[in-house]
Design a protein around this motif. Sequence first.
Motif, mmCIF file in Angstrom:
data_model
loop_
_atom_site.group_PDB
_atom_site.id
_atom_site.type_symbol
_atom_site.label_atom_id
_atom_site.label_comp_id
_atom_site.label_asym_id
_atom_site.label_seq_id
_atom_site.Cartn_x
_atom_site.Cartn_y
_atom_site.Cartn_z
ATOM 1 N N ASP A 1 15.698 2.585 -2.781
ATOM 2 C CA ASP A 1 14.905 3.643 -3.422
ATOM 3 C C ASP A 1 14.781 3.489 -4.924
ATOM 4 O O ASP A 1 14.176 4.348 -5.573
ATOM 5 N N ASP B 1 14.688 0.813 -8.704
ATOM 6 C CA ASP B 1 14.389 -0.486 -9.289
ATOM 7 C C ASP B 1 15.571 -1.438 -9.168
ATOM 8 O O ASP B 1 15.393 -2.656 -9.122
ATOM 9 N N ILE C 1 15.032 -3.318 -5.973
ATOM 10 C CA ILE C 1 13.880 -4.221 -6.058
ATOM 11 C C ILE C 1 14.214 -5.427 -6.929
ATOM 12 O O ILE C 1 13.878 -6.565 -6.588
ATOM 13 N N SER D 1 11.034 -7.078 -0.922
ATOM 14 C CA SER D 1 11.575 -5.733 -1.152
ATOM 15 C C SER D 1 10.655 -4.654 -0.602
ATOM 16 O O SER D 1 9.433 -4.800 -0.598
ATOM 17 N N GLY E 1 10.278 -0.528 -1.153
ATOM 18 C CA GLY E 1 10.702 0.622 -1.940
ATOM 19 C C GLY E 1 10.535 1.928 -1.180
ATOM 20 O O GLY E 1 9.500 2.151 -0.556
ATOM 21 N N THR F 1 10.084 5.776 -1.406
ATOM 22 C CA THR F 1 9.646 6.773 -2.386
ATOM 23 C C THR F 1 10.250 8.149 -2.154
ATOM 24 O O THR F 1 10.009 9.058 -2.942
ATOM 25 N N LEU G 1 10.395 2.910 -9.209
ATOM 26 C CA LEU G 1 9.836 1.859 -8.359
ATOM 27 C C LEU G 1 8.566 1.234 -8.929
ATOM 28 O O LEU G 1 8.336 0.036 -8.770
ATOM 29 N N PRO H 1 7.775 -3.249 -5.956
ATOM 30 C CA PRO H 1 8.227 -3.794 -4.667
ATOM 31 C C PRO H 1 7.068 -4.382 -3.882
ATOM 32 O O PRO H 1 5.899 -4.076 -4.152
ATOM 33 N N LEU I 1 5.821 -0.267 0.102
ATOM 34 C CA LEU I 1 6.395 1.057 -0.108
ATOM 35 C C LEU I 1 6.462 1.811 1.214
ATOM 36 O O LEU I 1 5.647 1.585 2.108
#
Length: 236
Positions: A182, A184, A187, A197, A199, A201, A209, A214, A217
């Motif tokens: 979730d 950075d 990632i 990766s 991510g 949200t 993010l 990434p 998502l």
Amino acid sequence: MASTLKLLVFDLDGTLIDSSVDLCNSVNATLEHLGKPTLPPAVIASYIGDGASMLVRRALGDPEGDIHDEQYVTEALTFFLNYYRVHKLDFTTVYPGVIEAIETIRAASPNLLMAVLTNKPVNPSRDICAHFGLNRFFFQNYGGNSFHTKKPDPHGLKTLIAEASTLAGETITAAQTLMIGDSDVDILTARNCGARSLGCTFGLAPHTLAAAQPDALADSPAAWPKAIASLMHPPA
């Protein structure tokens, strides 16, 4: 195809579980113990992601590690860890849809290996996963104190790739590995390793993010299977 995913590595806090209330309560209990003012939960939540030591340092107003009284920091960290050990499951929950999503992924790809890599200390991480029955999905669960470095350093992820290769009886590459998280931190961990990766949200630090960019998502755990399928079988 060579790019087909063979290993999924999940972050824990903000990805598999919502632990924010218990972490915030443990930080504020630590501040009260030290005679310092407590902090709003939203502020503490923004400090989560880089391990217990950094969480405590940030709560003490020392994000850059400038406090030279290491005994004071150690006392704070020790109290926090002891308190959190007792209270880590007071309010923590698995995000809705996590177990169903992982079961869907496992049913679609029975040979896909899965593991956890978190910056949370390893014992609470393993205890929480065992409590919620998540541990049955993962061949390994490493925490922030499992190695000499933490995410976004790629050492932990590289270790999991090597272990997964041994289990699979074949070489699994970084390009066949997906880091799901979730923030950075997750990632960048993937990028530093050459992995892909995803991510999340819905977690604790989705605002980080966008800059990390990434490969895909997911707005909820329910979106994981479709996102992972698209990464496993990209359009020609």
